[in-house]
Every structure is written in structure tokens, then in C-alpha cells.
Design a protein around this motif. Structure first.
Motif, PDB file in Angstrom:
ATOM      1  N   ILE A  58       0.837  -1.205   0.000  1.00  0.00           N
ATOM      2  CA  ILE A  58       0.000   0.000   0.000  1.00  0.00           C
ATOM      3  C   ILE A  58       0.871   1.254   0.000  1.00  0.00           C
ATOM      4  O   ILE A  58       0.602   2.222  -0.722  1.00  0.00           O
ATOM      5  N   THR A  59       1.941   1.252   0.792  1.00  0.00           N
ATOM      6  CA  THR A  59       2.841   2.398   0.845  1.00  0.00           C
ATOM      7  C   THR A  59       3.518   2.634  -0.498  1.00  0.00           C
ATOM      8  O   THR A  59       3.663   3.781  -0.945  1.00  0.00           O
ATOM      9  N   ASP A  60       3.937   1.561  -1.151  1.00  0.00           N
ATOM     10  CA  ASP A  60       4.555   1.697  -2.473  1.00  0.00           C
ATOM     11  C   ASP A  60       3.594   2.354  -3.463  1.00  0.00           C
ATOM     12  O   ASP A  60       4.003   3.203  -4.278  1.00  0.00           O
ATOM     13  N   LEU A  61       2.309   1.985  -3.396  1.00  0.00           N
ATOM     14  CA  LEU A  61       1.318   2.603  -4.277  1.00  0.00           C
ATOM     15  C   LEU A  61       1.171   4.093  -3.994  1.00  0.00           C
ATOM     16  O   LEU A  61       1.011   4.903  -4.906  1.00  0.00           O
ATOM     17  N   ILE A  62       1.219   4.455  -2.720  1.00  0.00           N
ATOM     18  CA  ILE A  62       1.116   5.874  -2.357  1.00  0.00           C
ATOM     19  C   ILE A  62       2.279   6.657  -2.947  1.00  0.00           C
ATOM     20  O   ILE A  62       2.112   7.753  -3.497  1.00  0.00           O
ATOM     21  N   TYR A  63       3.485   6.093  -2.855  1.00  0.00           N
ATOM     22  CA  TYR A  63       4.659   6.781  -3.395  1.00  0.00           C
ATOM     23  C   TYR A  63       4.579   6.918  -4.915  1.00  0.00           C
ATOM     24  O   TYR A  63       4.930   7.969  -5.477  1.00  0.00           O
ATOM     25  N   VAL A  64       4.139   5.864  -5.603  1.00  0.00           N
ATOM     26  CA  VAL A  64       3.999   5.938  -7.054  1.00  0.00           C
ATOM     27  C   VAL A  64       2.971   6.999  -7.441  1.00  0.00           C
ATOM     28  O   VAL A  64       3.205   7.822  -8.345  1.00  0.00           O
ATOM     29  N   SER A  65       1.828   7.001  -6.760  1.00  0.00           N
ATOM     30  CA  SER A  65       0.781   7.990  -7.039  1.00  0.00           C
ATOM     31  C   SER A  65       1.287   9.408  -6.781  1.00  0.00           C
ATOM     32  O   SER A  65       1.037  10.329  -7.564  1.00  0.00           O
ATOM     33  N   PHE A  66       2.025   9.577  -5.679  1.00  0.00           N
ATOM     34  CA  PHE A  66       2.548  10.895  -5.326  1.00  0.00           C
ATOM     35  C   PHE A  66       3.566  11.365  -6.367  1.00  0.00           C
ATOM     36  O   PHE A  66       3.589  12.542  -6.743  1.00  0.00           O
ATOM     37  N   ALA A  67       4.414  10.452  -6.855  1.00  0.00           N
ATOM     38  CA  ALA A  67       5.415  10.826  -7.857  1.00  0.00           C
ATOM     39  C   ALA A  67       4.749  11.294  -9.147  1.00  0.00           C
ATOM     40  O   ALA A  67       5.160  12.295  -9.748  1.00  0.00           O
ATOM     41  N   ILE A  68       3.721  10.565  -9.581  1.00  0.00           N
ATOM     42  CA  ILE A  68       2.993  10.966 -10.792  1.00  0.00           C
ATOM     43  C   ILE A  68       2.326  12.319 -10.594  1.00  0.00           C
ATOM     44  O   ILE A  68       2.361  13.191 -11.470  1.00  0.00           O
ATOM     45  N   VAL A  74      -4.130  15.851 -29.281  1.00  0.00           N
ATOM     46  CA  VAL A  74      -3.816  14.433 -29.102  1.00  0.00           C
ATOM     47  C   VAL A  74      -2.865  14.240 -27.929  1.00  0.00           C
ATOM     48  O   VAL A  74      -3.027  13.315 -27.128  1.00  0.00           O
ATOM     49  N   THR A  75      -1.891  15.144 -27.802  1.00  0.00           N
ATOM     50  CA  THR A  75      -0.898  15.038 -26.736  1.00  0.00           C
ATOM     51  C   THR A  75      -1.533  15.110 -25.365  1.00  0.00           C
ATOM     52  O   THR A  75      -1.298  14.260 -24.503  1.00  0.00           O
ATOM     53  N   TRP A  76      -2.364  16.160 -25.118  1.00  0.00           N
ATOM     54  CA  TRP A  76      -2.951  16.291 -23.783  1.00  0.00           C
ATOM     55  C   TRP A  76      -4.110  15.319 -23.528  1.00  0.00           C
ATOM     56  O   TRP A  76      -4.654  15.266 -22.435  1.00  0.00           O
ATOM     57  N   THR A  77      -4.475  14.548 -24.559  1.00  0.00           N
ATOM     58  CA  THR A  77      -5.439  13.461 -24.344  1.00  0.00           C
ATOM     59  C   THR A  77      -4.730  12.143 -24.061  1.00  0.00           C
ATOM     60  O   THR A  77      -5.144  11.366 -23.196  1.00  0.00           O
ATOM     61  N   VAL A  78      -3.628  11.896 -24.763  1.00  0.00           N
ATOM     62  CA  VAL A  78      -2.914  10.624 -24.638  1.00  0.00           C
ATOM     63  C   VAL A  78      -2.108  10.557 -23.339  1.00  0.00           C
ATOM     64  O   VAL A  78      -2.083   9.508 -22.672  1.00  0.00           O
ATOM     65  N   ILE A  79      -1.455  11.670 -22.978  1.00  0.00           N
ATOM     66  CA  ILE A  79      -0.590  11.657 -21.791  1.00  0.00           C
ATOM     67  C   ILE A  79      -1.344  11.242 -20.526  1.00  0.00           C
ATOM     68  O   ILE A  79      -0.853  10.397 -19.762  1.00  0.00           O
ATOM     69  N   PRO A  80      -2.538  11.790 -20.240  1.00  0.00           N
ATOM     70  CA  PRO A  80      -3.265  11.311 -19.044  1.00  0.00           C
ATOM     71  C   PRO A  80      -3.576   9.816 -19.088  1.00  0.00           C
ATOM     72  O   PRO A  80      -3.502   9.142 -18.055  1.00  0.00           O
ATOM     73  N   PHE A  81      -3.892   9.291 -20.270  1.00  0.00           N
ATOM     74  CA  PHE A  81      -4.141   7.856 -20.385  1.00  0.00           C
ATOM     75  C   PHE A  81      -2.887   7.057 -20.073  1.00  0.00           C
ATOM     76  O   PHE A  81      -2.937   6.008 -19.417  1.00  0.00           O
ATOM     77  N   LEU A  82      -1.743   7.537 -20.544  1.00  0.00           N
ATOM     78  CA  LEU A  82      -0.485   6.851 -20.261  1.00  0.00           C
ATOM     79  C   LEU A  82      -0.165   6.875 -18.771  1.00  0.00           C
ATOM     80  O   LEU A  82       0.268   5.866 -18.196  1.00  0.00           O
ATOM     81  N   LEU A  83      -0.377   8.022 -18.129  1.00  0.00           N
ATOM     82  CA  LEU A  83      -0.118   8.123 -16.692  1.00  0.00           C
ATOM     83  C   LEU A  83      -1.036   7.202 -15.899  1.00  0.00           C
ATOM     84  O   LEU A  83      -0.615   6.557 -14.936  1.00  0.00           O
ATOM     85  N   LEU A  84      -2.306   7.131 -16.312  1.00  0.00           N
ATOM     86  CA  LEU A  84      -3.244   6.231 -15.639  1.00  0.00           C
ATOM     87  C   LEU A  84      -2.851   4.775 -15.842  1.00  0.00           C
ATOM     88  O   LEU A  84      -2.976   3.948 -14.928  1.00  0.00           O
ATOM     89  N   ALA A  85      -2.350   4.454 -17.034  1.00  0.00           N
ATOM     90  CA  ALA A  85      -1.909   3.076 -17.299  1.00  0.00           C
ATOM     91  C   ALA A  85      -0.701   2.727 -16.437  1.00  0.00           C
ATOM     92  O   ALA A  85      -0.602   1.619 -15.902  1.00  0.00           O
ATOM     93  N   LEU A 135      -0.011   3.943 -13.548  1.00  0.00           N
ATOM     94  CA  LEU A 135      -0.494   3.766 -12.176  1.00  0.00           C
ATOM     95  C   LEU A 135      -1.331   2.497 -12.031  1.00  0.00           C
ATOM     96  O   LEU A 135      -1.324   1.854 -10.976  1.00  0.00           O
ATOM     97  N   ALA A 136      -2.042   2.117 -13.098  1.00  0.00           N
ATOM     98  CA  ALA A 136      -2.950   0.971 -13.019  1.00  0.00           C
ATOM     99  C   ALA A 136      -2.205  -0.341 -12.826  1.00  0.00           C
ATOM    100  O   ALA A 136      -2.675  -1.225 -12.102  1.00  0.00           O
ATOM    101  N   VAL A 137      -1.053  -0.491 -13.462  1.00  0.00           N
ATOM    102  CA  VAL A 137      -0.331  -1.769 -13.406  1.00  0.00           C
ATOM    103  C   VAL A 137       0.052  -2.143 -11.966  1.00  0.00           C
ATOM    104  O   VAL A 137      -0.312  -3.223 -11.484  1.00  0.00           O
ATOM    105  N   PRO A 138       0.777  -1.282 -11.216  1.00  0.00           N
ATOM    106  CA  PRO A 138       1.094  -1.660  -9.831  1.00  0.00           C
ATOM    107  C   PRO A 138      -0.133  -1.711  -8.925  1.00  0.00           C
ATOM    108  O   PRO A 138      -0.168  -2.488  -7.972  1.00  0.00           O
TER     109      PRO A 138
END
Length: 231
Positions: free
Chosen positions: A31-41, A82-93, A95-98
Motif C-alpha cells: 500500500i505504501t509503495d502505491l502511495i509513493y507511485v501515485s505521489f510521484a505521478i 492528441v498530446t494532452w489526451t494521450v498523456i493522461p491515459f499513459l499516466l493512468l496506465a 499507475l494501473a499496473v502496480p
């Protein structure tokens, strides 16, 4: 005074004791690792926004020589869109994996409530009541608002409520788990550090909600067996 307010806010926040950032079990570490990843993003996005904000202010601020200037209307920029639409999807992806992996690792331990626990696991029946916690061990020993666990050994809690919905939470050891009447939920983790940790009810459950706190003591195997054998 306005300039001092942000500084005073940071000073006050620096004194906060964020227990979830000091994990003491295998589940809490995930859970802590997820918090750090989310905070970094989040910090990455914040830095980009602030840099662009400052650059735009400097470039487009009103000056005497440009006070009457009206920029020409421009058509849409497909590349930017396209850039400001794709980048949020990439960031969510990213974050989604871990997040999915950690969620699967934690919940897979309790996915089958009919599955019996291994012999080496410590099983504790947890009964939530307004406004106290009762813990019953396999040998019949019962405590109220006091939980004792062995270090480096899997512990499984069988959680039930006698009245309303409660939420079992030991911030440094595990995430929150709902405790509902007429339904058993399970929570498992392996304590990694000895010490005393605060537990609480994380769901408002009535006028005595603030009193639903308990102490969790993680001790060595020898100390746990000795404690369990005492009356």
C-alpha cells in the motif's frame, strides 16, 4: 501575513504522523509503495503545470507596447489535442499496473472464505460492537481492545459485526476492511516489525465511534506463545 500563511501551513503539516508511510507488514508495504507511485505521478503533473503557467505568464503578460495588441485567431492544433489526451491515459496506465498487482496480491489471500488456513497461520476472530473490539484466538482466549500478534507469521482475521457496519484498520499493518453484520470478511497479513501499533474503526458507527480504538502489539514468537498460554 499572507506570505507567512503558506510557511506556517508547511510547518504544521511537517508535524503530522503519517502512519501509512511507515509500514510494518507485507500488505502495508504494498500500500505504501502505491502511495509513493501515485505521489510521484502527481508531482510530475504538478511540476509541468506550474512550469507552463510561469512561462505563459511571462510570455503573454500585458506590456505597454502590447496593450492594444489583439492576437490572430488560430485553428485547432491537432498535435496538442492528441498530446494532452494521450498523456493522461499513459499516466493512468502506469499507475494501473502496480495498483492491480498490489490489489490482487492483497485480496487473493481472502478471496475464498471457505478455504481453510494453513496450520502455521494465526487465526483471530474479530467481533465489532458499539463501541469496542473483541478478539478471540483459536485456544478460546478473548481480549477486549487489545490485540497481540507474532512477528513474521501470517495472521488471518475473521471479521464480523453484531450491530452496524464498522471498519477494521491498523494503518501501519494493513488497509481498511469493512466489518458487516451477518457477513464474514477476512483480512490477512504478515507483521514484519515488533512494537505497538494503533488500531481503530475507520467507519463512523455512532456516538461512541471515537472510542473504538485498540492496541496491536507485535511480539516475538516465543513471547506470543507465552502470552497465549496465560489466563
Amino acid at each position: 501575513m499572507k506570505k507567512l500563511f503558506p510557511l506556517l501551513t508547511l510547518v504544521l503539516l511537517s508535524g503530522c504522523n503519517l502512519r501509512v508511510l511507515d509500514p510494518a507488514s507485507d500488505s502495508a508495504e504494498k500500500i505504501t509503495d502505491l502511495i509513493y507511485v501515485s505521489f510521484a505521478i502527481m508531482m510530475l503533473v504538478l511540476a509541468v503545470v506550474f512550469v507552463l503557467f510561469v512561462l505563459f505568464i511571462r510570455k503573454y503578460k500585458e506590456r505597454p507596447e502590447t496593450s492594444d495588441y489583439i492576437p490572430k485567431e488560430k485553428k485547432e492544433n491537432k498535435l496538442l489535442e492528441v498530446t494532452w489526451t494521450v498523456i493522461p491515459f499513459l499516466l493512468l496506465a502506469i499507475l494501473a499496473v502496480p495498483t492491480v498487482k498490489a490489489t490482487y496480491d492483497i485480496t487473493s489471500k481472502m478471496s475464498d472464505l471457505s478455504e481453510s488456513e494453513p496450520e502455521e497461520a494465526v487465526v483471530v476472530d474479530v467481533e465489532a460492537k458499539q463501541f469496542r473490539w473483541e478478539f478471540t484466538y483459536e485456544n478460546g482466549k478473548t481480549t477486549i481492545n487489545e490485540l497481540v500478534l507474532p512477528k513474521d507469521q501470517k495472521v488471518t482475521f475473521r471479521l464480523t459485526s453484531t450491530d452496524v457496519i464498522h471498519s477494521f484498520w491498523i494503518p501501519r499493518l494493513a488497509g481498511k476492511m469493512d466489518v458487516r453484520p451477518n457477513k464474514e470478511n477476512r483480512l490477512s497479513f504478515v507483521p514484519r516489525v515488533t512494537g505497538t501499533f494503533q488500531g481503530k474503526c475507520a467507519e463512523f458507527c455512532g456516538t461512541g465511534h471515537a472510542n473504538m480504538r485498540f492496541e496491536t502489539k507485535v511480539v516475538t514468537q516465543e513471547e506470543f506463545e507465552s502470552w497465549l498460554a496465560t489466563e
